[in-house]
Design a protein around this motif. Sequence first.
Motif, mmCIF file in Angstrom:
data_model
loop_
_atom_site.group_PDB
_atom_site.id
_atom_site.type_symbol
_atom_site.label_atom_id
_atom_site.label_comp_id
_atom_site.label_asym_id
_atom_site.label_seq_id
_atom_site.Cartn_x
_atom_site.Cartn_y
_atom_site.Cartn_z
ATOM 1 N N THR A 29 0.837 -1.200 0.000
ATOM 2 C CA THR A 29 0.000 0.000 0.000
ATOM 3 C C THR A 29 0.873 1.252 0.000
ATOM 4 O O THR A 29 1.771 1.373 0.835
ATOM 5 N N PRO A 30 0.656 2.188 -0.911
ATOM 6 C CA PRO A 30 1.467 3.414 -0.919
ATOM 7 C C PRO A 30 1.306 4.195 0.384
ATOM 8 O O PRO A 30 0.229 4.185 0.996
ATOM 9 N N PRO A 31 2.353 4.869 0.838
ATOM 10 C CA PRO A 31 2.236 5.664 2.073
ATOM 11 C C PRO A 31 1.277 6.825 1.894
ATOM 12 O O PRO A 31 1.194 7.413 0.811
ATOM 13 N N ARG A 32 0.558 7.124 2.964
ATOM 14 C CA ARG A 32 -0.344 8.274 2.910
ATOM 15 C C ARG A 32 -0.129 9.145 4.141
ATOM 16 O O ARG A 32 0.281 8.657 5.205
ATOM 17 N N ARG A 33 -0.421 10.414 3.993
ATOM 18 C CA ARG A 33 -0.221 11.390 5.073
ATOM 19 C C ARG A 33 -1.216 11.126 6.192
ATOM 20 O O ARG A 33 -2.409 10.885 5.945
ATOM 21 N N ILE A 34 -0.739 11.143 7.430
ATOM 22 C CA ILE A 34 -1.618 10.990 8.594
ATOM 23 C C ILE A 34 -1.362 12.144 9.556
ATOM 24 O O ILE A 34 -0.355 12.848 9.461
ATOM 25 N N HIS A 35 -2.281 12.317 10.500
ATOM 26 C CA HIS A 35 -2.147 13.336 11.536
ATOM 27 C C HIS A 35 -2.285 12.654 12.892
ATOM 28 O O HIS A 35 -3.208 11.863 13.105
ATOM 29 N N THR A 36 -1.365 12.938 13.788
ATOM 30 C CA THR A 36 -1.354 12.328 15.113
ATOM 31 C C THR A 36 -1.865 13.314 16.158
ATOM 32 O O THR A 36 -1.890 14.526 15.926
ATOM 33 N N ARG A 37 -2.245 12.763 17.312
ATOM 34 C CA ARG A 37 -2.788 13.618 18.368
ATOM 35 C C ARG A 37 -1.737 14.554 18.964
ATOM 36 O O ARG A 37 -2.044 15.673 19.351
ATOM 37 N N VAL A 38 -0.506 14.101 19.036
ATOM 38 C CA VAL A 38 0.599 14.966 19.459
ATOM 39 C C VAL A 38 1.298 15.471 18.202
ATOM 40 O O VAL A 38 1.598 14.694 17.296
ATOM 41 N N ASP A 39 1.539 16.768 18.135
ATOM 42 C CA ASP A 39 2.167 17.368 16.960
ATOM 43 C C ASP A 39 3.613 16.883 16.834
ATOM 44 O O ASP A 39 4.440 17.161 17.702
ATOM 45 N N PRO A 40 3.945 16.161 15.748
ATOM 46 C CA PRO A 40 5.313 15.659 15.583
ATOM 47 C C PRO A 40 6.256 16.686 14.949
ATOM 48 O O PRO A 40 7.434 16.397 14.760
ATOM 49 N N HIS A 41 5.734 17.864 14.579
ATOM 50 C CA HIS A 41 6.510 18.975 14.018
ATOM 51 C C HIS A 41 6.961 18.740 12.575
ATOM 52 O O HIS A 41 7.586 19.629 11.985
ATOM 53 N N LEU A 179 7.501 10.216 17.931
ATOM 54 C CA LEU A 179 7.953 10.985 16.771
ATOM 55 C C LEU A 179 8.211 12.440 17.157
ATOM 56 O O LEU A 179 9.188 13.040 16.694
ATOM 57 N N ALA A 180 7.363 12.997 18.023
ATOM 58 C CA ALA A 180 7.547 14.382 18.457
ATOM 59 C C ALA A 180 8.842 14.540 19.240
ATOM 60 O O ALA A 180 9.636 15.455 18.979
ATOM 61 N N ALA A 181 9.077 13.623 20.195
ATOM 62 C CA ALA A 181 10.299 13.700 20.997
ATOM 63 C C ALA A 181 11.537 13.503 20.128
ATOM 64 O O ALA A 181 12.570 14.161 20.325
ATOM 65 N N SER A 182 11.443 12.601 19.146
ATOM 66 C CA SER A 182 12.573 12.332 18.254
ATOM 67 C C SER A 182 12.881 13.549 17.382
ATOM 68 O O SER A 182 14.042 13.959 17.240
ATOM 69 N N SER A 183 11.837 14.112 16.782
ATOM 70 C CA SER A 183 12.062 15.268 15.903
ATOM 71 C C SER A 183 12.555 16.469 16.698
ATOM 72 O O SER A 183 13.403 17.230 16.219
ATOM 73 N N GLU A 184 12.074 16.640 17.925
ATOM 74 C CA GLU A 184 12.518 17.766 18.761
ATOM 75 C C GLU A 184 14.014 17.670 19.057
ATOM 76 O O GLU A 184 14.743 18.670 19.000
ATOM 77 N N ALA A 185 14.474 16.457 19.377
ATOM 78 C CA ALA A 185 15.901 16.271 19.660
ATOM 79 C C ALA A 185 16.748 16.564 18.430
ATOM 80 O O ALA A 185 17.817 17.181 18.518
ATOM 81 N N LEU A 186 16.269 16.130 17.261
ATOM 82 C CA LEU A 186 17.019 16.353 16.022
ATOM 83 C C LEU A 186 16.973 17.819 15.596
ATOM 84 O O LEU A 186 17.997 18.399 15.209
ATOM 85 N N LEU A 187 15.798 18.424 15.663
ATOM 86 C CA LEU A 187 15.660 19.824 15.254
ATOM 87 C C LEU A 187 16.469 20.740 16.160
ATOM 88 O O LEU A 187 17.061 21.722 15.696
ATOM 89 N N ALA A 188 16.508 20.421 17.456
ATOM 90 C CA ALA A 188 17.272 21.240 18.401
ATOM 91 C C ALA A 188 18.762 21.216 18.089
ATOM 92 O O ALA A 188 19.491 22.161 18.406
ATOM 93 N N ALA A 189 19.202 20.123 17.448
ATOM 94 C CA ALA A 189 20.618 19.998 17.086
ATOM 95 C C ALA A 189 20.902 20.582 15.705
ATOM 96 O O ALA A 189 22.031 20.491 15.218
#
Length: 202
Positions: A29-41, A179-189
């Motif tokens: 199945t091709p990937p499709r955009r989703i929205h999560t309850r916590v903003d992953p940024h 995903l939010a915690a992961s992206s925050e750590a990466l974006l902060a760097a």
Amino acid sequence: MDLLLPRRCAGCAAPGEHLCPRCRQALRTPPRRIHTRVDPHVPVWSLGPYDGTHRRVVLAMKEHRHLAVRGMLGPVLAAAVEFLQVRGEIDAAPAPVLVPAPTRARAARLRGGDPVADVCRASGLAVSEALRHRPGVADQVGLGVAKRRSNLAGALELRRIPPGRVLLVDDVATTGSTLAASSEALLAAGCRVVGAIVICHA
């Protein structure tokens, strides 16, 4: 060995193969955009809902130490990334570096290694295991949205700075907290995180 321990499909338990043709088709199945309850940024794409074949395959590779299916999911992930590049949702060049969402060290030992990292390595794409949990992080299973978020607040740290553009990878997106915690750590760097992709979403 097949007589003693018959090979069964990770997706439907049919005898004969690690993944039968019907379950392979379900995973295409091709990937499709989703929205999560916590903003992953960042944008998040999923290969399917946490149900049926997708759910059983994820459980097989995580909870039942089905190592072979992790290798078989690598090309599925690579095809999904290529699909997003062809559609223009991710720049085609340079290809993003896959950063697997971290698994707690104890969970990885019990599972015969980190399943998400194994899938990423099997994709043939560049991988950087850049994130890890700080000591004392509780298991996310059974936690609600607020507790998942607080459990991971400041709980991830960078082991290294991944080169180039980054695409986060996880097995299941439940609330989006990991995903939010992961992206925050990466974006902060100062990393350029172009999005995240998961095998399935709940």
